[in-house]
Scaffold this motif. Structure first.
Motif, mmCIF file in Angstrom:
data_model
loop_
_atom_site.group_PDB
_atom_site.id
_atom_site.type_symbol
_atom_site.label_atom_id
_atom_site.label_comp_id
_atom_site.label_asym_id
_atom_site.label_seq_id
_atom_site.Cartn_x
_atom_site.Cartn_y
_atom_site.Cartn_z
ATOM 1 N N PHE A 424 -14.600 0.558 11.762
ATOM 2 C CA PHE A 424 -13.852 -0.059 10.895
ATOM 3 C C PHE A 424 -14.322 -0.752 9.868
ATOM 4 N N ASN A 425 -15.597 -1.047 10.023
ATOM 5 C CA ASN A 425 -16.255 -1.723 8.755
ATOM 6 C C ASN A 425 -16.458 -0.697 7.685
ATOM 7 N N ALA A 426 -16.976 0.489 8.179
ATOM 8 C CA ALA A 426 -17.321 1.572 7.309
ATOM 9 C C ALA A 426 -15.664 1.889 6.500
ATOM 10 N N ILE A 427 -14.697 1.762 7.410
ATOM 11 C CA ILE A 427 -13.329 2.191 6.772
ATOM 12 C C ILE A 427 -12.808 1.362 5.549
ATOM 13 N N VAL A 428 -13.056 -0.019 6.188
ATOM 14 C CA VAL A 428 -12.852 -1.122 4.897
ATOM 15 C C VAL A 428 -13.704 -1.052 3.777
ATOM 16 N N GLU A 429 -14.882 -0.583 3.974
ATOM 17 C CA GLU A 429 -15.678 -0.607 2.796
ATOM 18 C C GLU A 429 -15.034 0.493 1.876
ATOM 19 N N LEU A 430 -14.755 1.742 2.429
ATOM 20 C CA LEU A 430 -14.530 2.682 1.640
ATOM 21 C C LEU A 430 -13.184 2.632 0.705
ATOM 22 N N ILE A 431 -12.250 1.540 1.733
ATOM 23 C CA ILE A 431 -11.016 1.438 0.931
ATOM 24 C C ILE A 431 -11.096 0.519 -0.284
ATOM 25 N N ASP A 432 -12.256 -0.563 0.006
ATOM 26 C CA ASP A 432 -12.396 -1.301 -1.154
ATOM 27 C C ASP A 432 -13.024 -0.716 -2.385
ATOM 28 N N ASP A 433 -13.898 0.373 -1.965
ATOM 29 C CA ASP A 433 -14.454 1.206 -3.134
ATOM 30 C C ASP A 433 -13.367 1.959 -3.869
ATOM 31 N N CYS A 434 -12.507 2.769 -3.214
ATOM 32 C CA CYS A 434 -11.421 3.420 -3.634
ATOM 33 C C CYS A 434 -10.529 2.408 -4.500
ATOM 34 N N LYS A 435 -10.312 1.368 -3.895
ATOM 35 C CA LYS A 435 -9.450 0.293 -4.521
ATOM 36 C C LYS A 435 -9.850 0.084 -6.054
ATOM 37 N N LYS A 436 -11.108 -0.417 -6.108
ATOM 38 C CA LYS A 436 -11.841 -0.551 -7.417
ATOM 39 C C LYS A 436 -11.547 0.438 -8.362
ATOM 40 N N ARG A 437 -11.829 1.820 -8.028
ATOM 41 C CA ARG A 437 -11.616 3.016 -8.968
ATOM 42 C C ARG A 437 -10.225 3.328 -9.192
ATOM 43 N N GLY A 438 -9.421 2.470 -8.431
ATOM 44 C CA GLY A 438 -7.762 2.792 -8.765
ATOM 45 C C GLY A 438 -7.475 4.169 -7.995
ATOM 46 N N GLN A 439 -8.062 4.432 -6.814
ATOM 47 C CA GLN A 439 -7.628 5.719 -6.145
ATOM 48 C C GLN A 439 -6.727 5.428 -5.057
ATOM 49 N N PRO A 440 -5.605 6.162 -4.999
ATOM 50 C CA PRO A 440 -4.780 5.729 -3.940
ATOM 51 C C PRO A 440 -5.354 6.269 -2.335
ATOM 52 N N ILE A 441 -4.893 5.598 -1.627
ATOM 53 C CA ILE A 441 -5.693 5.808 -0.322
ATOM 54 C C ILE A 441 -4.409 5.711 0.782
ATOM 55 N N LEU A 442 -4.638 6.845 1.848
ATOM 56 C CA LEU A 442 -3.608 6.700 2.737
ATOM 57 C C LEU A 442 -4.548 6.920 4.143
ATOM 58 N N VAL A 443 -4.420 5.935 4.970
ATOM 59 C CA VAL A 443 -4.932 5.712 6.213
ATOM 60 C C VAL A 443 -4.144 6.257 7.446
#
Length: 929
Positions: A424-443
């Motif tokens: 879950f730590n790795a998932i949250v890290e990836l979500i943060d990274d995508c969010k900064k780039r403005g990439q939409p995320i579906l989990v």
């Protein structure tokens, strides 16, 4: 040889590929007509429908009309919707028309694909059913596609929860009917409980297209559709059975506490046989004869209640009721009851009021319902992994349709962590990274609980969860000069609020949007990069009338969506994150397939831990110790294609096991299905028949034949006849007081003479009744009694089959095949039911006396409850419409007063608390004390 086969497939394509390629010649023929049809006026295009219908009526086959009909639909869709079928969509339509499954990627326009085969098959006038997974999709697709059908002069109906019989009948009478799998199945069952043909709502099963076919025919097919109603009060029976158990000693039964099961020993069986015989509850000599299956079932439930279930551990007695205690949480579960008579056995044990059991009035599996259609087809994005099951059970071939544009999505290898926490730590890290780039995320998550766990993680990292029921909650998704949301917000979807979820999932392609969804949430809705312009227009401009202002605002929304789309594309498209592998590869592929629609870029990656269910089941303990020895540090992941292959094999094993479970369910249900078809066909014949005198007469003669043969043995002398028994039975069964004892004294009399005299006496009684009450009234009486008796016995028979099914597995211990035993005994029970039908009907008709008023036909039971258990959650789907009703109203439609709990009615456990606290009901006023 295997290598040569692979090489040949590479050069020539598989047989399925060749079948799809062969359809391209018809596509070329359809395209050749495009110019000609474009030149037609709207009226001339519409007139082609009437022309096609006349050709079908004269014997032209649908295959001969396929090319002109598909070309007509394509042109109608262009004019009515502004959408033109792609060539690959026409191929998909041809596959559906051929009674096959079209596997098409997400975003390829399956809803539009269906219009061509639906239109073509509707020309027969027999009705076409389009089946979807929920009410929202049924209404959406019917409203959307009806523009095409209405343009071409065809009518469209929609079946959703809560319609009256009149509304359902009108919807089925339309050329095309949209609805959910549950509604179609329940309507079929309810129709076969009606007492007049005119009150039935369905008009046959000609052609059905099942959308999300894998979900409906595979996932949901694990559990049958059931309509139940309360049984009559049988308190005395439960109390009698209960009294036997304390008489048993330790050697009379065996306990298996690990498996939570009980069984009687040989000594116990003998003791119970003697007790039951004394209580006159034994219908034949042996306890385990098929006639006693219901008694055996209830004896076993009573034994469980006494020997396995402990008061104050498994249940408590409160306020004169037995209340179940949840074994995991230790909380009370008021309102929940054990099934199959176990709760009644506990009530008898505790000497409290015994509440009636629910009795199955009718049931059917989806497999057997959908196999009734003359032609069946389906479409989905994921069917290939279950191709064998579709062919084996339904005779449906899966054909993969090429995409309109090449798929650009990048599918990364899985990342495997040691613990859930690290994952879950790795998932949250990836979500943060995508969010900064403005990439939409579906989990994607496998359950509601896992969604909530991840939601809590994100909240701790500064994210705010939006309320899916608040229409203004989406505003921040459209804010920000850079096209991304100013706030760190996310939405959680759980496949419960279909309409709201469809809107959120449609906007999940906005730059920086974070959406957490369970597998089924928002299914049937595309995730479009930049958002869905049409849905935004419908929602934001609902109160704006047609005119210049509306056009200007529409143009503004479309321009905004296009700008947002470019930002999402620049950020890499939709990033799909899987929080664990599902037991089925197909479900994982559904999640992956949400990204990369229509040639858009996209990304997908699955995160796993050795503590996940799938990994745990397949021996992750050994892998964990090995990784620790190799020095894998906290937070580090293993990434390798070998792991993907090993997981795919593990998933294949689970899929094969689930297929066996469904296949086994179907084998048992097929036995009941053969009997169900006979009974339902017989009911329709009886309802259609204007006069059933001959049927009733034949029944009466069969009863007389049976009575005489039981009391007068073949080739026996009159002094060997049981004339006393026969005379008594004739009095009981036929209400005839005849001197049969004296007849036996007559010289030269034989059994045939006795039968003739009995037939003549019974016929005279019936003729007198007809003369007194008129043939018309007596015909109605016969029909009413016969139908009502058949229904009552059929329900009893269903209960017997349920009980037989629950005990027949024990035959395996005696090296006998349980399925074969079930078939044999089910047939024996069916024969017994038919014999009883003849006897009860005859007996009632011989005794019936009428008051001088028109007799009423019997009505179907008023208190009926439909049930379909969701195989994934264990919840009753049919309880949801009431539980998940809008918070402002109770189930009765009375306005809820937040300050007065008496007005709240039944509140779902996960529904927002009506008091207005913002908490779920289960965490607020519904919390157990």
């Amino acid at each position: 040889m295997a290598g040569l086969g692979a090489l040949a497939r590479k050069i020539f394509g598989s047989s399925k590929d060749r079948k799809v390629k062969a359809l391209r010649s018809k596509v070329a023929a359809i395209n050749a007509l495009e110019g000609e049809l474009k030149a037609l006026s709207d009226d001339a295009l519409r007139a082609r429908t009437r022309m096609f219908q006349e050709q079908v009526a004269k014997g032209t086959s649908l295959d001969e009309l396929l090319v002109p009909a598909f070309a007509t639909v394509r042109e109608a869709a262009r004019r009515a919707l502004g959408q033109r079928h792609y060539d690959v969509q026409l191929i998909g339509g041809m596959v559906l028309n051929g009674g096959q499954i079209a596997e098409m990627r997400t975003g390829e326009g399956k809803t539009l694909v269906a219009t061509a085969p639906v239109y073509l098959n509707a020309l027969t006038g027999k009705g076409v059913h389009v089946v979807t997974v929920n009410d929202y999709l049924a209404q959406r697709d019917a409203h959307w596609m009806s523009k095409v059908y209405n343009f071409l002069g065809l009518s469209v109906g929609v079946i959703v929860h809560g319609l009256s019989d009149e509304e359902r009948r009108a919807a089925y009478a339309a050329d095309i009917t949209y609805g959910t799998n549950n509604e179609f199945g329940f309507d079929y069952l309810r129709d076969n409980m009606k007492y007049e043909r005119a009150s039935m709502v369905q008009r046959g099963h000609h052609f059905a297209i099942v959308d999300e076919v894998d979900s409906i025919l595979i996932d949901e097919a694990r559990t049958p559709l059931i309509i139940s109603g309360p049984l009559e009060d049988r308190s005395e029976f439960y109390n009698t059975i209960d009294a036997f158990i304390p008489m048993l000693e330790a050697g009379d039964y065996e306990l298996d506490e690990k498996q939570r099961n009980t069984s009687f020993t040989e000594a116990g069986n003998e003791k119970l046989e003697a007790l039951l015989r004394e209580a006159q509850l034994l219908r034949s000599d042996s306890l385990y004869d098929v006639e006693n299956v219901s008694v055996v079932h209830h004896l076993q439930q009573a034994l469980k209640a006494h020997k396995l279930f402990q008061r104050d551990r498994d249940y408590i007695v409160r306020g004169g009721e037995v209340v179940i205690i949840d074994e995991f949480t230790g909380r009370m579960m008021p309102g929940r009851r054990y099934s199959e008579g176990l709760h009644q056995a506990l009530e008898a044990k505790e000497k409290v009021r015994i509440q009636p059991e629910n009795q199955t009035l009718a049931s059917i599996t989806f497999q057997n319902y959908f196999r009734m259609y003359e032609k069946l087809a389906g479409m989905t994005g994921t069917a290939s992994t279950e191709a064998d099951e579709f062919m084996d059970i339904y005779g449906l071939e899966v054909l993969e349709i090429p995409t309109n544009n090449p798929v650009k999505r990048i599918d990364d290898d899985d990342e495997v962590y040691r613990t859930v926490d690290e994952k879950f730590n790795a998932i949250v890290e990836l979500i943060d990274d995508c969010k900064k780039r403005g990439q939409p995320i579906l989990v994607g998550t496998t359950s509601i609980e896992k969604s909530e766990l991840l939601a809590e993680r994100l909240k701790k990292h500064g994210y705010r969860q939006i309320d899916v029921n608040d229409p203004n909650a989406f505003a921040p998704l459209f804010d920000g000069d850079d096209g991304t949301a100013r706030e760190k917000i996310f939405a959680v979807l759980n496949a419960r609020y279909h309409e709201q979820e469809a809107f959120i999932i449609a906007q999940a392609g906005l730059p920086g949007a974070v959406t957490i969804a369970t597998n089924m949430a928002g299914r049937g809705t595309d995730i479009q990069l930049g958002g869905n312009a049409e849905m935004r227009i419908e929602r934001e401009l609902a109160d704006v009338p047609e005119g210049e202002e509306r056009k200007a605002r529409e143009a503004k929304i479309r321009a905004e969506v296009e700008a947002l789309k470019q930002k999402s594309l620049a950020a890499g498209g939709l990033y799909v994150i899987g929080t664990e592998r599902h037991e089925s590869r197909r479900i994982d592929n559904q999640l992956r397939g949400r990204s990369g629609r229509q040639g858009d870029p996209g990304h997908s990656k699955f995160f796993l831990s050795l503590q996940d269910d799938l990994m745990r089941i397949f021996g992750s303990d050994r892998m964990d110790s090995m990784l620790q020895k190799l020095g894998l540090k906290d937070g580090e992941a293993i990434i390798h294609p070998w792991i993907n292959r090993a997981l795919a094999k593990a998933q294949q094993k689970v899929e094969a096991r689930n297929f066996d479970i469904r296949k086994n369910l179907l084998k048992f249900d097929n036995v009941m299905n053969d009997q169900r078809k006979v009974v339902f066909e017989q009911r329709v014949e009886l309802m259609d028949g204007t006069d059933i005198a001959q049927t009733v007469t034949d029944m009466r003669y069969d009863v007389i034949e049976d009575l005489v043969s039981r009391h007068i043995p073949e080739r026996a002398y009159p002094e060997q006849w049981d004339t006393v028994g026969l005379q008594e039975e004739v009095r009981k069964m036929l209400a005839l007081d005849l001197p049969i004892i004296d007849w036996a004294k007559e010289e030269g009399i034989a059994d045939e003479e006795v039968k003739d005299r009995l037939r003549k006496a019974a016929d005279e009684v019936m003729e007198n009744k007809i003369a007194r009450y008129t043939p018309e009234i007596m015909s109605q009486v016969k029909k009413a009694i016969l139908l009502q008796t058949l229904d009552n016995l059929w329900r009893e028979h269903l209960a017997n089959l349920d009980h037989l099914r629950s005990v027949v597995g024990f035959r395996g211990y005696a090296q006998r095949d349980p399925l074969q035993e079930y078939k044999t005994e089910a047939f024996s029970l069916f024969e017994s039911m038919l014999a009883q039908l003849r006897q009860v009907t005859t007996s009632q008709l011989m005794r019936v006396e009428l008051v001088t008023q028109q007799p009423e036909m019997p009505r179907a039971p008023t208190e009926m409850h439909p049930h379909h258990i969701d195989p994934l959650t264990g919840e009753d789907e049919e309880a949801r419409p009431q539980q998940q009703a809008a918070g402002a109203f109770s189930a009765t439609g009375v306005a809820r007063d937040p300050k007065n709990p008496a007005t709240w009615g039944s509140v779902g456990r996960n529904e927002p608390c009506p008091c207005g606290s913002g908490k779920k009901y289960k965490h607020c006023h519904g919390a157990f004390v």
